[in-house]
Design an enzyme around this catalytic site. Sequence first.
Site, PDB file in Angstrom:
ATOM      1  N   GLU A 281       0.843  -1.202   0.000  1.00  0.00           N
ATOM      2  CA  GLU A 281       0.000   0.000   0.000  1.00  0.00           C
ATOM      3  C   GLU A 281       0.882   1.257   0.000  1.00  0.00           C
ATOM      4  O   GLU A 281       0.627   2.214  -0.736  1.00  0.00           O
ATOM      5  CB  GLU A 281      -0.892  -0.037   1.252  1.00  0.00           C
ATOM      6  CG  GLU A 281      -1.957   1.038   1.295  1.00  0.00           C
ATOM      7  CD  GLU A 281      -2.776   0.963   2.590  1.00  0.00           C
ATOM      8  OE1 GLU A 281      -2.323   0.307   3.563  1.00  0.00           O
ATOM      9  OE2 GLU A 281      -3.855   1.576   2.632  1.00  0.00           O
ATOM     10  N   CYS A 298      -2.477  -0.325  12.901  1.00  0.00           N
ATOM     11  CA  CYS A 298      -2.450  -1.515  13.761  1.00  0.00           C
ATOM     12  C   CYS A 298      -3.039  -1.235  15.125  1.00  0.00           C
ATOM     13  O   CYS A 298      -3.534  -2.123  15.799  1.00  0.00           O
ATOM     14  CB  CYS A 298      -1.020  -1.998  13.987  1.00  0.00           C
ATOM     15  SG  CYS A 298      -0.107  -2.239  12.487  1.00  0.00           S
ATOM     16  N   SER A 318      -3.891   3.739   6.853  1.00  0.00           N
ATOM     17  CA  SER A 318      -3.806   2.547   6.029  1.00  0.00           C
ATOM     18  C   SER A 318      -5.160   1.834   6.075  1.00  0.00           C
ATOM     19  O   SER A 318      -5.812   1.804   7.115  1.00  0.00           O
ATOM     20  CB  SER A 318      -2.722   1.623   6.586  1.00  0.00           C
ATOM     21  OG  SER A 318      -2.899   0.317   6.083  1.00  0.00           O
ATOM     22  N   LYS A 357      -8.319  -3.204  22.034  1.00  0.00           N
ATOM     23  CA  LYS A 357      -8.624  -4.312  21.113  1.00  0.00           C
ATOM     24  C   LYS A 357     -10.017  -4.862  21.371  1.00  0.00           C
ATOM     25  O   LYS A 357     -10.628  -5.456  20.477  1.00  0.00           O
ATOM     26  CB  LYS A 357      -7.591  -5.420  21.262  1.00  0.00           C
ATOM     27  CG  LYS A 357      -6.241  -5.083  20.648  1.00  0.00           C
ATOM     28  CD  LYS A 357      -6.217  -5.327  19.156  1.00  0.00           C
ATOM     29  CE  LYS A 357      -4.960  -4.757  18.520  1.00  0.00           C
ATOM     30  NZ  LYS A 357      -5.062  -4.732  17.061  1.00  0.00           N
ATOM     31  N   GLU A 360     -12.112  -2.670  19.361  1.00  0.00           N
ATOM     32  CA  GLU A 360     -11.857  -2.995  17.954  1.00  0.00           C
ATOM     33  C   GLU A 360     -12.584  -4.279  17.559  1.00  0.00           C
ATOM     34  O   GLU A 360     -13.233  -4.349  16.515  1.00  0.00           O
ATOM     35  CB  GLU A 360     -10.348  -3.155  17.720  1.00  0.00           C
ATOM     36  CG  GLU A 360      -9.987  -3.450  16.275  1.00  0.00           C
ATOM     37  CD  GLU A 360      -8.517  -3.818  16.106  1.00  0.00           C
ATOM     38  OE1 GLU A 360      -7.770  -3.017  15.539  1.00  0.00           O
ATOM     39  OE2 GLU A 360      -8.104  -4.912  16.560  1.00  0.00           O
ATOM     40  N   CYS A 503       3.206  -1.403  22.340  1.00  0.00           N
ATOM     41  CA  CYS A 503       2.340  -2.450  22.894  1.00  0.00           C
ATOM     42  C   CYS A 503       2.945  -3.129  24.120  1.00  0.00           C
ATOM     43  O   CYS A 503       2.215  -3.660  24.949  1.00  0.00           O
ATOM     44  CB  CYS A 503       2.044  -3.499  21.836  1.00  0.00           C
ATOM     45  SG  CYS A 503       1.425  -2.787  20.310  1.00  0.00           S
TER      46      CYS A 503
END
Lengths: 578, 165
Positions: A281, A298, A318, A357, A360, A503
């Site tokens: 990309e 991410c 992205s 997350k 998400e 992270c």
Amino acid sequence: MDIVKFTIDGKEIEVPKGTTVLQAARANGINIPSLCYLKDVNKTAACRVCLVEVGPKLIASCSLEAENGMAVKTNTKKVRDARRTVVELLLSNHKRECLTCIRSENCELQSLAKELNIRDIPYEGEKIKGDLDVSSKSIVRDPEKCILCGRCISTCGDVQSVYAIGYGNRGFKTKVTPAYERGLGDTVCTNCGQCIMACPVGALHEKENIVDVWKAIEDPEKVVIVQTAPAVRVALGEEFGLQRGTRVTGKMTAALKKLGFDYVFDTDFGADLTIMEEGTELLNRLNENKNLPLMSSCCPAWVKFVEHYYSDMLDNLSTCKSPSEMEGALIKSYFANKMGIDPKKIVSVSIMPCVAKKFEGDREELGKDGLSDIDYVLTTRELARMIKEAGIDFNNIEDDEFENPFGEATGAGVIFGATGGVTEAALRTIYEITSGEELKDVEFKAVRGTEGIKETEVKLKNGKTVKAVVVNGLANARKVLDEIKAGSKKYDFIEVMACPGGCVTGGGQPIINSREREEIDIKAQRAKGIYDEDKSLPIRKSHKNPYIIKLYKEFLGEPNSHVSHEYLHTHYVKRNKF
Amino acid sequence: MSNAENRLNDFDPNDSKGQEVKKFIQEHKNIKGGLIPVLHKIQDVYGYLPKETLNTVSDSMNIPLTEIYGVASFYSYFSLTPKGKHVIRVCLGTACYVKNSQAIIDEIGRELGITVGQTTSDGKFTLEATRCLGACGLSPVMMIDDKVFGRLVKDDVPKILSEFN
């Protein structure tokens, strides 16, 4: 540098001017307890636990600058009594369900009560009332446990520049709250969970999904598949008394199998796949000179931050799903098909160092045909709780391995766990793909380290220069985006991890108390584990992963293909700023 | 800060109240400590602090909404909900309190069917408790809008309220 000479408990002490009495004492091995103080983050002097005696006065040492000739006493009856009274008063207005509290044995208030020999709480009075806030997908707030220290507020505001919470009202009615006392789920909260890491008590914690996962495991009809993020393996061991940053990859996979998961996969594979998709990309956008800089996607807290505060830059994100979501999508399609499993029977669980997350995982757009890519997200802490509940002797368990096809990952996938890792992994692949030559030194040291903002430039063989910036912490991200919008900076690629350090120090990781935070650099310790693992692996570039090559051959075709877009890419939504 | 300017332009050019607030924000947005005067102005103009206006303040002055909410909810002078046409402030300062001003509050509350801090459903009255009004010699004291009533007994209440109906 000006030096200040003074005494603490008769001991002569010299420190640079500007040092607080608390810092000076701790640097000299003199213990002064504290509670609301959080190094570099919170210095509100609100709790009064760190009181010391100076002349006739009791003063909070966390905000008291040492002065020449000052005589500080830290251990007099007056000091001990005052500290005890302060903590007794805090406890008198605290929901004391310590036995069943999520922070039991890991609570700074509990430790203080123990340290100060508190045996009784002599003050009976009205207690603050407040409903449990369960409106967020990721974070639970319990105002009845909140001690109003302000550590979460400083973290959310000053460190992350999100400003989802603040103080509201006054006096006895003071509370930590979003504006208009809305639920956290109805605010700009990015779910990064750094407030949880800052909270000394159980007033903030993740929304647990342990019961859901046990239920799925118990159900004979379900095929329960788990994947673990790179940062989990360098922190999980800490919950079992191992040294901070110890790598426990083998023990972790063994424990997951013992818990009853049917397949144990590695999110690092998803990270390798992300590099293939996002790297391509980036090259496409560079060729077309379109939607640059490309911003990494991410990190779900960063994505939500952009959706709220920089919604005019959504096209820069992205379109790649995060590594765990990519892997989730493939588990219910490619893998299910390969194994002849009905995707409806699959329960997909991810173990993440992250609480964002959970939000998400619940996003509607991350799924297909009514099936969610990821069904449940557990934090590193929740996994440790399950392992303990199951009675597994973690420290003595024999190492095991991840299973294929999503068990083989490269060093590039591993380093996604630390700030700079996504960029480094991408550069390793982009360099080789564009040049057709082998990259000899795969370590891009310029993007390593825990600094908040790091810039780097890589000249590709085709003559193009890729200018990248690596950011951790959302206040730093805000700074970089504002510079880009003002035209003072220009980049091709931006990697952002919302949590300071990336992270490895995510909001779902083992909690480090305020004292240990002062003593060790946890970001660096855990990152070391990550880079050690990278070094130990035979393949360190995503595009060399044999299972990635096979996946493209059997299913996806090529990076950014039509099939890739169907399963591995997503879109974003504009969200309200208020 | 083109974004911030845009939000200030949200004020309707034909709305004189909005224009007054807009001008005041523009004059104070770069002043340290400018928030409280701005909130005072908004409260004076609208009688309370409307949500939308506070969002504009947040954007144009670059102050997080949580911080503005913190200030607005801290000071009892500021109100986040519209107030009634008439604001009743009953003094609960020491002198009035010992002269049983609580009974006056209770009586007004009973008459109007509201409690302290609330506004009647017809939007006519808001009942507030306040600290010393500086007229202790007249205790117990209350004010309705800017009119002072002293040496109250609870039987005075219905008659006084009827003056404002």
